[in-house]
Scaffold this motif. Structure first.
Motif, PDB file in Angstrom:
ATOM      1  N   LYS A 292       0.840  -1.194   0.000  1.00 61.24           N
ATOM      2  CA  LYS A 292       0.000   0.000   0.000  1.00 61.24           C
ATOM      3  C   LYS A 292       0.875   1.244   0.000  1.00 61.24           C
ATOM      4  O   LYS A 292       1.785   1.389   0.814  1.00 61.24           O
ATOM      5  CB  LYS A 292      -0.914   0.001   1.222  1.00 61.24           C
ATOM      6  N   PHE A 293       0.585   2.165  -0.936  1.00 63.95           N
ATOM      7  CA  PHE A 293       1.296   3.431  -1.045  1.00 63.95           C
ATOM      8  C   PHE A 293       0.307   4.582  -0.845  1.00 63.95           C
ATOM      9  O   PHE A 293      -0.900   4.421  -1.048  1.00 63.95           O
ATOM     10  CB  PHE A 293       1.927   3.599  -2.433  1.00 63.95           C
ATOM     11  N   LYS A 294       0.817   5.732  -0.503  1.00 61.90           N
ATOM     12  CA  LYS A 294      -0.003   6.937  -0.463  1.00 61.90           C
ATOM     13  C   LYS A 294      -0.165   7.499  -1.871  1.00 61.90           C
ATOM     14  O   LYS A 294       0.672   7.283  -2.727  1.00 61.90           O
ATOM     15  CB  LYS A 294       0.644   7.991   0.443  1.00 61.90           C
ATOM     16  N   LYS A 295      -1.267   8.203  -2.106  1.00 62.22           N
ATOM     17  CA  LYS A 295      -1.524   8.916  -3.360  1.00 62.22           C
ATOM     18  C   LYS A 295      -2.248   8.022  -4.378  1.00 62.22           C
ATOM     19  O   LYS A 295      -1.905   6.874  -4.585  1.00 62.22           O
ATOM     20  CB  LYS A 295      -0.226   9.439  -3.985  1.00 62.22           C
ATOM     21  N   GLY A 296      -3.283   8.596  -5.008  1.00 66.68           N
ATOM     22  CA  GLY A 296      -4.016   7.901  -6.058  1.00 66.68           C
ATOM     23  C   GLY A 296      -3.291   7.997  -7.387  1.00 66.68           C
ATOM     24  O   GLY A 296      -2.545   8.937  -7.644  1.00 66.68           O
ATOM     25  N   ILE A 297      -3.528   7.013  -8.255  1.00 62.91           N
ATOM     26  CA  ILE A 297      -2.857   6.931  -9.553  1.00 62.91           C
ATOM     27  C   ILE A 297      -3.902   6.690 -10.637  1.00 62.91           C
ATOM     28  O   ILE A 297      -4.849   5.916 -10.444  1.00 62.91           O
ATOM     29  CB  ILE A 297      -1.828   5.792  -9.578  1.00 62.91           C
ATOM     30  N   GLN A 298      -3.729   7.332 -11.789  1.00 63.55           N
ATOM     31  CA  GLN A 298      -4.653   7.102 -12.895  1.00 63.55           C
ATOM     32  C   GLN A 298      -4.482   5.720 -13.482  1.00 63.55           C
ATOM     33  O   GLN A 298      -3.420   5.093 -13.366  1.00 63.55           O
ATOM     34  CB  GLN A 298      -4.450   8.150 -13.996  1.00 63.55           C
ATOM     35  N   GLN A 299      -5.521   5.236 -14.102  1.00 62.63           N
ATOM     36  CA  GLN A 299      -5.547   3.898 -14.701  1.00 62.63           C
ATOM     37  C   GLN A 299      -4.488   3.758 -15.802  1.00 62.63           C
ATOM     38  O   GLN A 299      -4.194   4.695 -16.533  1.00 62.63           O
ATOM     39  CB  GLN A 299      -6.942   3.646 -15.282  1.00 62.63           C
ATOM     40  N   GLY A 300      -3.915   2.565 -15.909  1.00 61.86           N
ATOM     41  CA  GLY A 300      -3.024   2.253 -17.018  1.00 61.86           C
ATOM     42  C   GLY A 300      -1.551   2.454 -16.754  1.00 61.86           C
ATOM     43  O   GLY A 300      -0.729   2.127 -17.610  1.00 61.86           O
ATOM     44  N   LEU A 301      -1.195   2.982 -15.578  1.00 63.56           N
ATOM     45  CA  LEU A 301       0.213   3.218 -15.269  1.00 63.56           C
ATOM     46  C   LEU A 301       0.775   2.087 -14.418  1.00 63.56           C
ATOM     47  O   LEU A 301       0.062   1.449 -13.649  1.00 63.56           O
ATOM     48  CB  LEU A 301       0.388   4.549 -14.551  1.00 63.56           C
ATOM     49  N   LEU A 302       2.067   1.842 -14.574  1.00 64.05           N
ATOM     50  CA  LEU A 302       2.765   0.823 -13.817  1.00 64.05           C
ATOM     51  C   LEU A 302       3.911   1.479 -13.054  1.00 64.05           C
ATOM     52  O   LEU A 302       4.337   2.585 -13.393  1.00 64.05           O
ATOM     53  CB  LEU A 302       3.303  -0.283 -14.736  1.00 64.05           C
ATOM     54  N   GLY A 303       4.405   0.781 -12.026  1.00 61.63           N
ATOM     55  CA  GLY A 303       5.466   1.351 -11.211  1.00 61.63           C
ATOM     56  C   GLY A 303       6.598   0.369 -10.985  1.00 61.63           C
ATOM     57  O   GLY A 303       6.419  -0.847 -11.095  1.00 61.63           O
ATOM     58  N   ARG A 304       7.774   0.909 -10.669  1.00 62.70           N
ATOM     59  CA  ARG A 304       8.937   0.094 -10.329  1.00 62.70           C
ATOM     60  C   ARG A 304       9.291   0.353  -8.871  1.00 62.70           C
ATOM     61  O   ARG A 304       9.326   1.505  -8.430  1.00 62.70           O
ATOM     62  CB  ARG A 304      10.124   0.442 -11.229  1.00 62.70           C
ATOM     63  N   VAL A 305       9.570  -0.712  -8.140  1.00 62.26           N
ATOM     64  CA  VAL A 305       9.916  -0.580  -6.725  1.00 62.26           C
ATOM     65  C   VAL A 305      11.143  -1.421  -6.415  1.00 62.26           C
ATOM     66  O   VAL A 305      11.452  -2.394  -7.113  1.00 62.26           O
ATOM     67  CB  VAL A 305       8.747  -1.015  -5.811  1.00 62.26           C
ATOM     68  N   SER A 306      11.864  -1.019  -5.346  1.00 62.86           N
ATOM     69  CA  SER A 306      13.080  -1.722  -4.948  1.00 62.86           C
ATOM     70  C   SER A 306      13.372  -1.426  -3.487  1.00 62.86           C
ATOM     71  O   SER A 306      12.907  -0.427  -2.934  1.00 62.86           O
ATOM     72  CB  SER A 306      14.251  -1.283  -5.818  1.00 62.86           C
ATOM     73  N   ARG A 307      14.171  -2.286  -2.865  1.00 66.33           N
ATOM     74  CA  ARG A 307      14.677  -2.004  -1.522  1.00 66.33           C
ATOM     75  C   ARG A 307      15.899  -1.095  -1.576  1.00 66.33           C
ATOM     76  O   ARG A 307      16.320  -0.557  -0.552  1.00 66.33           O
ATOM     77  CB  ARG A 307      15.055  -3.313  -0.820  1.00 66.33           C
ATOM     78  N   SER A 308      16.499  -0.975  -2.755  1.00 68.17           N
ATOM     79  CA  SER A 308      17.720  -0.195  -2.931  1.00 68.17           C
ATOM     80  C   SER A 308      17.464   0.932  -3.918  1.00 68.17           C
ATOM     81  O   SER A 308      16.646   0.795  -4.822  1.00 68.17           O
ATOM     82  CB  SER A 308      18.836  -1.104  -3.452  1.00 68.17           C
ATOM     83  N   PRO A 309      18.175   2.059  -3.784  1.00 68.36           N
ATOM     84  CA  PRO A 309      17.939   3.158  -4.723  1.00 68.36           C
ATOM     85  C   PRO A 309      18.373   2.859  -6.157  1.00 68.36           C
ATOM     86  O   PRO A 309      17.873   3.482  -7.090  1.00 68.36           O
ATOM     87  CB  PRO A 309      18.752   4.313  -4.122  1.00 68.36           C
ATOM     88  N   ILE A 310      19.296   1.905  -6.349  1.00 68.15           N
ATOM     89  CA  ILE A 310      19.761   1.655  -7.722  1.00 68.15           C
ATOM     90  C   ILE A 310      19.697   0.197  -8.148  1.00 68.15           C
ATOM     91  O   ILE A 310      19.876  -0.109  -9.329  1.00 68.15           O
ATOM     92  CB  ILE A 310      21.213   2.147  -7.926  1.00 68.15           C
ATOM     93  N   MET A 311      19.419  -0.724  -7.252  1.00 69.25           N
ATOM     94  CA  MET A 311      19.463  -2.152  -7.591  1.00 69.25           C
ATOM     95  C   MET A 311      18.080  -2.792  -7.557  1.00 69.25           C
ATOM     96  O   MET A 311      17.196  -2.366  -6.829  1.00 69.25           O
ATOM     97  CB  MET A 311      20.370  -2.894  -6.599  1.00 69.25           C
ATOM     98  N   GLU A 312      17.925  -3.835  -8.353  1.00 71.71           N
ATOM     99  CA  GLU A 312      16.762  -4.732  -8.322  1.00 71.71           C
ATOM    100  C   GLU A 312      15.423  -4.014  -8.348  1.00 71.71           C
ATOM    101  O   GLU A 312      14.595  -4.164  -7.442  1.00 71.71           O
ATOM    102  CB  GLU A 312      16.835  -5.642  -7.084  1.00 71.71           C
ATOM    103  N   TYR A 313      15.184  -3.239  -9.369  1.00 73.60           N
ATOM    104  CA  TYR A 313      13.869  -2.627  -9.544  1.00 73.60           C
ATOM    105  C   TYR A 313      12.946  -3.612 -10.258  1.00 73.60           C
ATOM    106  O   TYR A 313      13.323  -4.208 -11.267  1.00 73.60           O
ATOM    107  CB  TYR A 313      13.970  -1.327 -10.340  1.00 73.60           C
TER     108      TYR A 313
END
Length: 482
Positions: A292-313
């Motif tokens: 769960k993240f804060k903030k609503g997002i418009q339909q059709g968009l995807l996101g990248r997440v990682s535990r590190s700022p530059i690795m394993e997105y």
């Protein structure tokens, strides 16, 4: 709009009464779907296709626009290199570096979140949404979704052109008095871009994803640095005097400089939006983590997440009720060590790029009416489409779904989507699999759909794509090419 027969006397535009009648017919068919009984296969049967599709159908699904665009872009460049090898193309002899960097610029642009979202997806979708002929919207969807074929084709071609450049430099180094540092740096740069390309080979991506990500990303960054050095070295060397000189104005006038600059800017923009954000992770089962993240997002968009700022997105579909809502969710199905760690050791913070990228569901805006069908954690990619767009029908198939995915998604679906616009089929509860092709055909006709968007595993996606093509239904599915 419902098609019907009309006499020669009524060849003009439909009357208001006819339009209201057609709209009423659509609403009646939609309401009937609320009580639709899902056809099921016999117990133990897994495949919804009664017979194996024809060889032509299987070939059409395999040789998709991605492979077409790869073949075209790569083949055209190979033809150009062959012509250049004959010494009949003076431009290629003098500007091989520009041809290499031009191809690499196209490759980077076709995978860049900023360029794709604001220069490809947004203008093409919003200029053609709903009003253009269906064949044109299907063409746009196929082109945009499979644009990664241009990425692969031009990247491989760029490496080939760079190889041509290095070979030519060695062939002419005596006549042009090319210094050893330029020759050595050409070889080093060629090796690094080769590593970048090999690390992205499909087999390596599929079986050694961490190796792919580390080497493709970091070797790619090193390639940019080495290309800059090579461009500056080559430009600053004067073959007439046999000495290096510094002339910024001359460098800025070369094609190579602007290609290298454009590549650098494109690569940098998404990384400048990386942020560390607080998250709440629930694990309704050992197979799934709901982030769960804060903030609503418009339909059709995807996101990248990682535990590190530059690795394993890792890229995921985003579930949200809209930009006005306060939250959005990512459904991370356990498939490897990284996603397994979200369940066993859920973090309080994750890194994400605030610049979200557009995916296949974004292209749903092109169509008047359509169906999104998914299995398991594929719900993460398409749920927002049915939640935010009232002209889309959701079909979700899974095993022990409520126990696996928890109450959050089910509450959102039941609360925001009318019963006549979704089907949830639990294979464990029903004790068998649904007859997906019959169900799709029934809903396709009743809902007056123009297209089917599929999010399943590779085998399920291939089966549904083949079935849709055999039954004359337009369909698109994931590619697993990133």
């Amino acid at each position: 709009m419902v098609e019907g027969t009309e006499s020669s006397e009524s060849s003009c535009a439909p009357s208001v009464h006819d339009a209201e009648k057609a709209e009423g017919s659509i609403l009646d068919d939609e309401k009937a779907l609320a009580s639709y009984i899902v056809p099921a296969l016999e117990k133990g049967r897994k495949n919804a296709l009664l017979k194996k599709p024809s060889l032509w159908i299987r070939f059409r699904v395999w040789y998709n626009p991605y492979r077409m665009m790869f073949t075209t872009s790569f083949a055209l460049n190979m033809i150009a290199i062959v012509v250049a090898c004959t010494h009949y193309w003076g431009y290629a002899e003098n500007h091989a570096a520009a041809l290499a960097l031009g191809n690499l610029t196209a490759a980077v642009a076709c995978r860049n979140e900023f360029f794709l979202r604001y220069f490809i997806y947004w203008p093409l979708v919003w200029s053609s949404a709903k009003w253009t002929p269906l064949w044109w919207r299907n063409f746009l969807t196929a082109f945009i979704q499979h644009i990664g074929g241009i990425h692969s084709g031009t990247a491989a071609a760029g490496v080939a052109w760079f190889m041509f450049l290095v070979i030519r430099t060695f062939q002419h180094h005596v006549a042009k008095h090319t210094p050893a540092v330029v020759l050595a740096w050409g070889i080093i740069t060629l090796v690094v871009v080769w590593v970048t390309m090999v690390a992205a080979a499909p087999w390596i991506r599929a079986h050694h994803h961490n190796f792919f990500e580390r080497h493709h990303r970091f070797a790619g960054w090193f390639s940019v640095v080495f290309v800059w050095i090579f461009v500056c070295l080559a430009d600053s060397y004067n073959t007439t005097t046999g000495a290096f000189h510094s002339n910024g104005n001359h460098l800025a006038s070369t094609q190579e400089f602007w290609y290298a600059l454009f590549i650098t800017i494109l690569i940098a923009i998404p990384w400048l939006t990386v942020r560390k954000v607080p998250v709440e992770i629930t694990t309704p089962s050992p197979r799934v983590a709901i982030i769960k993240f804060k903030k609503g997002i418009q339909q059709g968009l995807l996101g990248r997440v990682s535990r590190s700022p530059i690795m394993e997105y890792h890229g995921f579909g985003i579930i949200s009720e809209g930009v006005e809502s306060n939250t959005h969710y990512i459904v991370a199905g356990v498939q490897g060590d990284w996603t397994r760690g979200l369940v066993s050791d859920p973090p309080k913070y994750l890194y994400t790029r605030e610049m979200k990228f557009a995916g296949l569901p974004y292209l749903c805006h092109l169509y008047r009416r359509g169906i999104v069908i998914c299995t398991g954690s594929g719900i993460g990619a398409v749920c927002s489409t049915a939640v935010q767009l009232d002209n889309w029908f959701l079909i979700w198939i899974g095993s022990d779904m409520e126990k696996t995915f928890g109450p959050i998604l089910f509450d959102m679906i039941h609360r925001t989507i009318p019963k006549e616009r979704y089907i949830l089929f639990d294979t464990k509860k029903e004790g068998r699999r649904p007859d997906t092709m019959k169900m799709l055909k029934d809903v396709y006709v009743a809902f007056k759909a123009e297209v089917v968007i599929i999010t399943s595993n590779p085998q399920g996606n291939e089966e549904l794509m083949q079935g849709c093509k055999e039954n004359g239904m337009h369909s698109f599915g994931p590619l697993w090419d990133s």
